[in-house]
Design a protein around this motif. Structure first.
Motif, mmCIF file in Angstrom:
data_model
loop_
_atom_site.group_PDB
_atom_site.id
_atom_site.type_symbol
_atom_site.label_atom_id
_atom_site.label_comp_id
_atom_site.label_asym_id
_atom_site.label_seq_id
_atom_site.Cartn_x
_atom_site.Cartn_y
_atom_site.Cartn_z
ATOM 1 N N THR A 94 -63.745 6.954 22.844
ATOM 2 C CA THR A 94 -63.714 6.935 24.311
ATOM 3 C C THR A 94 -62.299 7.151 24.820
ATOM 4 N N ALA A 95 -61.337 6.594 24.095
ATOM 5 C CA ALA A 95 -59.937 6.691 24.501
ATOM 6 C C ALA A 95 -59.465 8.133 24.592
ATOM 7 N N ALA B 54 -58.373 7.340 28.197
ATOM 8 C CA ALA B 54 -57.245 6.413 28.123
ATOM 9 C C ALA B 54 -56.200 6.690 29.197
ATOM 10 N N PRO C 19 -61.698 1.133 34.667
ATOM 11 C CA PRO C 19 -62.187 1.172 33.284
ATOM 12 C C PRO C 19 -63.688 1.367 33.158
ATOM 13 N N GLY D 18 -67.263 1.452 25.259
ATOM 14 C CA GLY D 18 -65.804 1.555 25.344
ATOM 15 C C GLY D 18 -65.082 0.867 24.198
ATOM 16 N N TRP E 287 -62.124 -0.546 23.720
ATOM 17 C CA TRP E 287 -60.993 -0.966 24.546
ATOM 18 C C TRP E 287 -59.700 -1.123 23.760
ATOM 19 N N ILE F 208 -58.348 2.375 23.468
ATOM 20 C CA ILE F 208 -57.969 2.841 24.812
ATOM 21 C C ILE F 208 -56.611 2.253 25.187
ATOM 22 N N GLY G 125 -53.430 4.566 25.938
ATOM 23 C CA GLY G 125 -53.062 4.589 27.344
ATOM 24 C C GLY G 125 -51.751 3.899 27.644
#
Length: 407
Positions: free
Chosen positions: A27-28, A32, A42, A257, A259, A262, A266
């Motif tokens: 997902t990132a 991200a 988010p 996600g 996370w 990410i 990010g």
């Protein structure tokens, strides 16, 4: 229900589990930078990415066919199916595929736990190569294809792995430099707002591109298993139900996600602004879509990371955290061999126990390892509420040092 059919069902379920981990692991790659700059919240970001991954999975099958045909030598020199792989409804090949999938999942979960954006694609290929070598010997791997074109592991997997992040970094660096040169006279407030809108479009394109590349890999694995069992005979097509199941699995994983990863992409690599984010996402989408069209099973993680790194190099005065980048590169270098070792170990366990009990045993090992890593991750969770907490340079992982809210 005969034992081989049960093994086939285990392979399909495990493949979809890999597809799910691929979704939340990657997902990132698309979102991200948009989350880090505040272009998207988010939860909205992962939902949008999930829907577009679902759509993208139906747009191409070139990468799926690469996975079906480019890893394991399923035919002998005369072009006939190899008898040792087709006996007993392909039990030998089914166990090889199952062990390889487990190698990919274990590596995906470990790097997710550590917050390292390593390649799900290379985890899968590493696991399959390791289990194939263990089961068939090194000649069982389709290293170079037919020799007249680059259609084996070297041409379709290894070369794209080396070249794609470099190309993405160069494109993103040039794009970032041009963006800041063109907007030098524009007020920062207006520039940031405009590029955040642009990021929504480019991040969406990356999500769509991700679906055209990564979802295809699991389609190829399941199709390979169906070929082994004898339930499918066309090496140039993928059954519709396989497309649908894989599209749904990767979309669901994307929506949940990843996370921890990410956060690393990010916040950990570059303190990124909206113009940089848009440049990174544009470069990633261009490289991924081109590769999907050519059937290259590249790592979207490598591409996205190369693009983000390129934006740091292209923006005057930007800080690149080379320590974090170094950890990522180490993870990239060891992904194939480490996933391969796990895949080989799973094959040996299944082989020593034998038959259906062996296949069930390695699935039980997978469930135990996955449960242990999930429980470990719950000690210091990363979620939508703290994914944008300030990065601590002394922190070794993706775990936030404060519970700062999402921006």
């Amino acid at each position: 229900m005969n034992p081989e059919l049960i093994v086939l069902v285990l392979v399909v379920i495990t493949a979809l589990a890999f597809d799910f981990t691929n979704g939340f692991h990657d997902t990132a790659n698309a979102m991200a930078t948009s989350i880090a700059t505040g272009a998207l919240t988010p939860r909205v970001a992962v939902a949008l990415s999930g829907v577009l991954n679902l759509i993208g999975a139906f747009l191409s099958v070139e990468v799926a066919l690469t996975v079906t045909n480019a890893v394991v030598h399923i035919q002998d020199s005369s072009g006939a199916p190899r008898p040792e792989l087709t006996a007993d409804h392909g039990h030998a090949l089914l166990v090889i595929v199952l062990a390889g999938l487990i190698g990919g999942i274990v590596w995906n979960l470990l790097t997710w736990l550590l917050g390292l954006p390593s390649s799900s694609s290379h985890a899968l290929f590493g696991g399959l190569i390791g289990s194939t070598i263990a089961g068939l010997g090194i000649a069982g791997v389709n290293w170079a294809g037919d020799g007249s074109k680059l259609d084996g592991v070297i041409g379709k997997v290894i070369l794209p792995a080396v070249l794609s992040p470099l190309v993405a970094a160069i494109v993103a660096a040039i794009g970032t430099r041009l963006v800041f040169a063109i907007t030098v006279g524009v007020a920062r407030r207006w520039s940031e707002r405009g590029f955040r809108w642009g990021q929504i479009g480019t991040a969406s394109l990356v999500s769509l591109a991700h679906g055209t590349n990564d979802a295809q890999k699991t389609m190829g694995v399941i199709t390979l298993a169906l070929l082994a069992y004898g339930a499918w005979t066309d090496t140039h097509a993928v059954p519709f139900w396989v497309k649908l199941a894989c599209a749904l699995a990767i979309a669901l994983g994307t929506y949940l996600g990843g996370w921890r990863i990410i956060r690393t992409l990010g916040k950990g690599l570059v303190e990124i602004s909206s113009p940089q984010g848009m440049a990174a996402e544009s470069a990633s989408a261009a490289v991924i879509l081109t590769s999907s069209h050519l059937g290259f099973a590249l790592s979207t993680t490598h591409v996205a990371t190369g693009s983000i790194l390129g934006t740091g190099l292209g923006r005057p005065g930007a800080e690149v955290r080379w320590g974090v980048a170094g950890r990522m590169v180490v993870a990239w270098l060891i992904t194939l061999p480490c996933a391969g070792l796990v895949g080989a170990a799973m094959w040996w366990i299944a082989h020593l126990i034998g038959g259906l009990p062996g296949a069930i045993a390695i699935v039980v090992v997978l469930v135990a390892l996955a449960g242990a890593m999930w429980l470990r991750a719950r000690r210091k969770p990363v979620h939508a509420g703290n994914v944008n907490a300030e990065w601590d340079a002394s922190s070794a992982g993706a775990e936030p040092v404060s519970a700062g809210g999402a921006r």
